[in-house]
Design an enzyme around this catalytic site. Structure first.
Site, mmCIF file in Angstrom:
data_model
loop_
_atom_site.group_PDB
_atom_site.id
_atom_site.type_symbol
_atom_site.label_atom_id
_atom_site.label_comp_id
_atom_site.label_asym_id
_atom_site.label_seq_id
_atom_site.Cartn_x
_atom_site.Cartn_y
_atom_site.Cartn_z
ATOM 1 N N HIS A 1 -7.070 54.456 21.238
ATOM 2 C CA HIS A 1 -6.903 54.818 22.650
ATOM 3 C C HIS A 1 -6.700 53.608 23.529
ATOM 4 C CE1 HIS A 1 -9.274 58.688 21.645
ATOM 5 N NE2 HIS A 1 -8.020 58.728 21.239
ATOM 6 N N THR B 1 -19.097 60.046 17.669
ATOM 7 C CA THR B 1 -17.977 60.744 18.294
ATOM 8 C C THR B 1 -18.263 62.244 18.315
ATOM 9 O OG1 THR B 1 -15.595 61.157 18.256
ATOM 10 C CG2 THR B 1 -16.663 60.877 16.109
#
Ligand code: NAD
Ligand code: APR
Ligand code: ZN
Length: 249
Positions: free
Chosen positions: A121, A197
């Site tokens: 990201h 996550t």
């Protein structure tokens, strides 16, 4: 907390290629809020990263988005790697090949000493021109956001476009090269450790799947039970900062 099952510690010691797949939770104990926490906090603050961390949000109000990322960048620069990052970095002394695939935009894995880190990201310490893509050097800038958290983004010297953070926003394509590298690592590794996550944001959240499909063992480390767990996965419920020093060293 609970004791670590010997078979997990042995699985790490016997692995030849480990992929450590990390999300915001691995940086939580460094004081960097996870995105879901930021989303909850956003209920009380103007800035909701899920809403405004988008290209549309940036074009609508560049000063608000650039101001928020400037504050977040300062937070990253002041943060320190925690025992989870350090345990991951020390794993390379025990296992022939370790790859860190992270959804995080901070540089704490690198600062802890991990030398093979792929950012799916982007990276908040890198910025580029929104229009022409030219990398922008922020080292000379010291302006802080104002009391509303706003800060006009610097202008590109080449084309006058606005500077944007070098991160992937909602709705944007992930860097193709990083995604391909991550997918290849997942199908070649014999052990994947998924740390911190929520596993709800795609396409990153898919990565344990190819690891499963190639027969790798998957270990999840998270205080909450992540969704993508199949019967042969292992799950260490609790903070990464307490489990990883026992699992990886
Ligand atoms: P999404 O559901 O919109 O899909 C993510 C993007 O990845 C889409 O543009 C999709 O086309 C693309 N994609 C799908 N499969 C792909 C593949 N195999 N290879 C490359 N790209 C692929 O996701 P989202 O929830 O809108 O978020 C988009 C991305 O931006 C996410 O990965 C999210 O984590 C990231 N994001 C980052 C921040 C930040 O501040 N770093 C904030 C918000 C979102
Ligand atoms: N140790 C391990 N896990 C933790 C800890 C901790 N100390 N503290 C929180 N967690 C877990 C939470 O239980 C949650 O499952 O970390 C996870 C954080 O989830 P998110 O905030 O959704 O972060 P992440 O999964 O990285 O989000 C994916 O979405 O917003 C976008 O681009 C952004 O990269 C981010 C992506
Ligand atoms: Zn430009």
């Amino acid at each position: 907390g609970e004791t670590l099952p010997d078979q997990l510690h042995d699985a790490v010691g016997n692995a030849s290629y480990v992929v450590v797949f990390t999300g915001a939770g691995v940086s939580a104990e460094s004081g960097i809020a996870t995105f879901r926490d930021a989303e909850k906090a956003a209920l009380w603050s103007r800035f909701d990263p899920m809403q405004l961390a988008t290209a549309e949000g940036f074009l609508a109000d560049p000063a608000m988005v650039w101001g928020w990322y400037t504050a977040r960048r300062r937070q990253v620069m002041q943060a320190l790697p925690n025992p989870a990052h350090e345990a991951i970095a020390s794993l390379a002394e025990r296992v022939p090949r370790v790859e860190v695939i992270t959804q995080n935009i901070d540089d704490l894995h690198e600062r802890a000493g991990s030398d093979r880190v792929t950012h799916l990201h982007g990276e908040i310490l890198k910025s580029r021109c929104f229009d022409c893509g030219a990398p922008q050097d922020l080292s000379a800038l010291s302006q802080e956001p104002d009391e509303q958290g706003r800060l006009e983004p610097p202008r590109c010297a080449a084309c006058g476009g606005a500077t944007r953070p070098g991160v992937v926003w909602f709705g944007e394509m992930l860097p193709e090269e990083a995604m391909n590298h991550a997918y290849n690592a997942a199908i070649q590794c014999d052990l994947m450790i998924s740390v911190g996550t929520s596993g709800v944001v795609y396409p990153a959240a898919e990565l344990p799947q190819p690891a499963h499909d190639n027969g790798a063992q998957v270990i999840h480390v998270n205080p909450e039970r992540p969704p993508l767990v199949c019967e042969r996965d292992w799950c260490l419920l609790g903070p990464a900062g307490s489990w990883l020093p026992r699992l990886l060293v």
